[in-house]
Design an enzyme around this catalytic site. Structure first.
Site, PDB file in Angstrom:
ATOM      1  N   SER B 137       0.799  -1.213   0.000  1.00 49.17           N
ATOM      2  CA  SER B 137       0.000   0.000   0.000  1.00 49.17           C
ATOM      3  C   SER B 137       0.839   1.274   0.000  1.00 49.17           C
ATOM      4  CB  SER B 137      -0.925   0.008   1.228  1.00 49.17           C
ATOM      5  OG  SER B 137      -0.150  -0.094   2.400  1.00 49.17           O
ATOM      6  N   LYS B 176       3.513  10.237   3.046  1.00 52.07           N
ATOM      7  CA  LYS B 176       3.363  11.255   2.006  1.00 52.07           C
ATOM      8  C   LYS B 176       3.998  12.571   2.428  1.00 52.07           C
ATOM      9  CE  LYS B 176      -0.531   9.525  -0.588  1.00 52.07           C
ATOM     10  NZ  LYS B 176      -0.783   8.306   0.228  1.00 52.07           N
TER      11      LYS B 176
END
Lengths: 217, 217
Positions: B137, B176
């Site tokens: 993921s 991120k």
DNA sequence: ATTGACATAGTACACCTGTTCTGATAATTT
DNA sequence: AAATTATCAGAACAGGTGTACTATGTCAAT
């Protein structure tokens, strides 16, 4: 890691790397004459001269009055750690740029920038080398711009190995899982969202097996 | 595991401790005469004599032919390794699995698997921890299954930092780049082929700043 | 008391090692 | 071209440094 200070002459770079290498192996610093013979310099005074410059530029500290009175500073000091393996960064890997040939036997660590890594990252192997990734062309191998790829020189990869290969006709370097299928080679990206490619075996020049990837931010 | 060694005399203990201390401070080993004066011994021959014993008993190794040719062995050598940073692997990071809370102060390295990394990978910080990536993921952060993500605990990330965050409503962990825009947070993947997402700031729980990624194969 | 292993002192020597000196060569600037 | 700077070469010196040698002292076992 790449040093970003004032540029050193080739000889100064060689001497600095020799000192790192020596201290990594011996736990005590080299003498002026160790450096002289190790770096193939013809005079101790030349070593002394360049050590003065290295000190002035902040790469090391000297204790002139004592023998072996050299102390590495900054990043250089990392290599004084025992059990670390000094890995030469022999070049770049990018889509359009040819992969440098590595001659494991003859290369001299002193000629390259080095990174010092713990054995678990190099599989304990002494002859691991590194390539710096330029550009975004290796994203399908989960490798980004600036990453360091660690490679073990290998001639005959096993099926499933992740290898660094040069695709002659495409003039492209790539990092992919290697599968030999007859006279063709199937190259499978590490990123399962990407598609495998199949090329003629004669078109693939494998330079090494990927043993690790290192990224710093 | 510890080998039962013959007990050392007081003087031998003193000398051994002096060597450790000296090497910790100076990055090069002491001379026989350094030890002589430092341990208040009246003769170099006595130092030599006791060094022979320390070598015979396995506390150190000597290179008789070179000056300062002393190398500490075994536990004694630990002080030479002080620059390596031990990083605890405190848990996993996966899309559906909550991010473990890390209490920098109270954790005990002995409770986790540790990896020893050179300072350039941890930015020299002492409180870096690691998470093991499970699943695919995190591919948009160029991180794959099994990779190790190195994190520095941080409360208030700067815009542009790569962070490990927990998205409460999605019940998803992610890596991120962080950008605060008013009361919303924009999260930009490292992989430019992927799309940014924007979520309410209250919905984002930042656990740390990513300082590195390590992958072995 | 005698012995012998262990430990310490003092001294001297030979080589190691940092330093210095003079001079030469190469690269760069004026 | 001349001058300046950076770099290198060779040799020699002085002090640092490991080592060997002899002598002395300690202490337990005989």
């Amino acid at each position: 890691m790449t040093l970003m200070k004032r540029p050193l002459s080739k000889r100064q770079q060689t001497i600095l790397n020799y000192i790192k290498d020596f201290m990594g192996k011996n736990s005590y610093p080299p003498t002026v004459r160790d450096i002289q013979t190790g770096c193939e310099v013809s005079s101790t005074s030349v070593v002394d001269y360049n050590l003065q410059i290295l000190q002035r530029e902040g790469y090391l500290q000297r204790r002139r009055e004592v023998s072996r009175g050299i102390e590495l500073l900054g990043e250089s000091a990392a290599s004084t750690l025992r059990n670390l393996i000094s890995v030469p960064v022999v070049g770049n890997i990018a889509a359009g740029e040819p992969l440098p040939l590595v001659n494991t036997e003859q290369w001299n660590d002193a000629d390259f920038d080095n990174v010092d890594l713990p054995p678990f990252l190099t599989k304990g192997k002494e002859n691991v080398f590194a390539l710096r990734v330029k550009g975004e062309s290796m994203v399908d191998a989960l490798v980004g711009d600036g990453d360091l790829v660690l490679l073990e020189p290998i001639e005959q990869p096993q099926n499933g190995d992740m290898v660094a290969a040069w695709l002659k006709d495409r003039e492209e370097a790539t990092l992919k899982h290697f599968f030999l299928e007859g006279d063709k080679v199937k190259l499978v990206p590490a990123n399962s969202y990407m598609q495998p490619i199949t090329v003629a075996a004669a078109n693939v020049s494998v330079r090494g097996r990927v043993v690790g990837v290192v990224r710093t931010m």
